[in-house]
Design a protein around this motif. Structure first.
Motif: not given
Length: 223
Positions: A2-3, A109-120, A122-123, A204-206
């Motif tokens: 699960t993401a 290697w982009c920390v903000p990207c890694r944090e964002e991917m599960p939200a993308l 989900a969208l 992006w899942d908001s």
């Protein structure tokens, strides 16, 4: 698997820090010297007039979790970004004609990207259709091992695997004044015209993101 959902507040904090360094691409990425083909002339204002009108209508919805998504000075077509699809075959933005796209550049290697991917992810799961797709393009250099392992570990299975190991996509958007670091995100209409863009991550899942995308494709977000 699960993401793992990243709290929206954490993404906002990351975005705020990213914004401080928006002019310094080296914070997130080391630019290669390649290009993504010759720049093409901007589309006529008539061709992308609908994108301009759409961008204006979305201004009130660029708030909260997606406040950094801003209309661009010129609504135009971009040089046709090239990358590979899930099967390794060449893909271009033109191949998605008829779909509204949220194009996102990311790297492991982009920390903000890694944090964002599960939200993308989900969208895409909630709103992806024949009218809309999240086109998340990985720009790690080297082999597919790291990006594929990351997506598997985080349960990101609803995004198609798009890849550009040459980083030409990033360099093209940098030359166009649209990418200063990673993640970089573009909203494009069904004709491939640029509507709006942002640098830095978002939740992006908001509900804010779903309202924005729902308005962009002319439908209500899934509940």
């Amino acid at each position: 698997m699960t993401a793992k959902k990243v709290p929206a507040a954490k993404l906002i904090a990351i975005a705020g820090v990213a914004g401080l360094f928006a002019g310094a691409a080296a914070i997130y990425v080391i630019e290669s010297q390649s290009g993504n083909g010759k720049a093409v002339a901007s589309a006529s204002s008539a061709e992308c007039g609908a994108a301009a009108a759409l961008a204006e209508s979305l201004v009130p919805l660029s708030k909260g979790q997606v406040a950094a998504m801003m209309s661009v000075p010129e609504h135009r077509k971009l040089p046709d970004l090239s990358f590979t699809g899930p099967d390794g075959a060449p893909k271009r933005i033109a191949d998605f004609s008829g779909k509204t796209l949220l194009v996102n550049l990311w790297a492991t290697w982009c920390v903000p990207c890694r944090e964002e991917m599960p939200a993308l992810n989900a969208l895409q799961k909630s709103m992806g259709s024949d009218r809309f797709e999240v086109v998340a393009i990985n720009i790690d250099t080297g082999t597919d091992d790291k990006p594929k392992a990351f997506l598997e570990e985080t349960g990101v299975h609803d995004l198609a695997y798009y890849r550009d190991s040459s980083m030409e996509t990033f360099n093209t958007l940098k030359k166009e004044g649209l990418a200063f670091g990673l993640p970089a995100t573009l909203l494009m209409d069904e004709k491939g015209c640029l509507v709006s863009s942002m640098n830095g991550p978002a939740a992006w899942d908001s509900d804010d993101a779903k309202a924005l995308i729902g308005a962009a494709i002319g439908t209500r977000p899934a509940t």
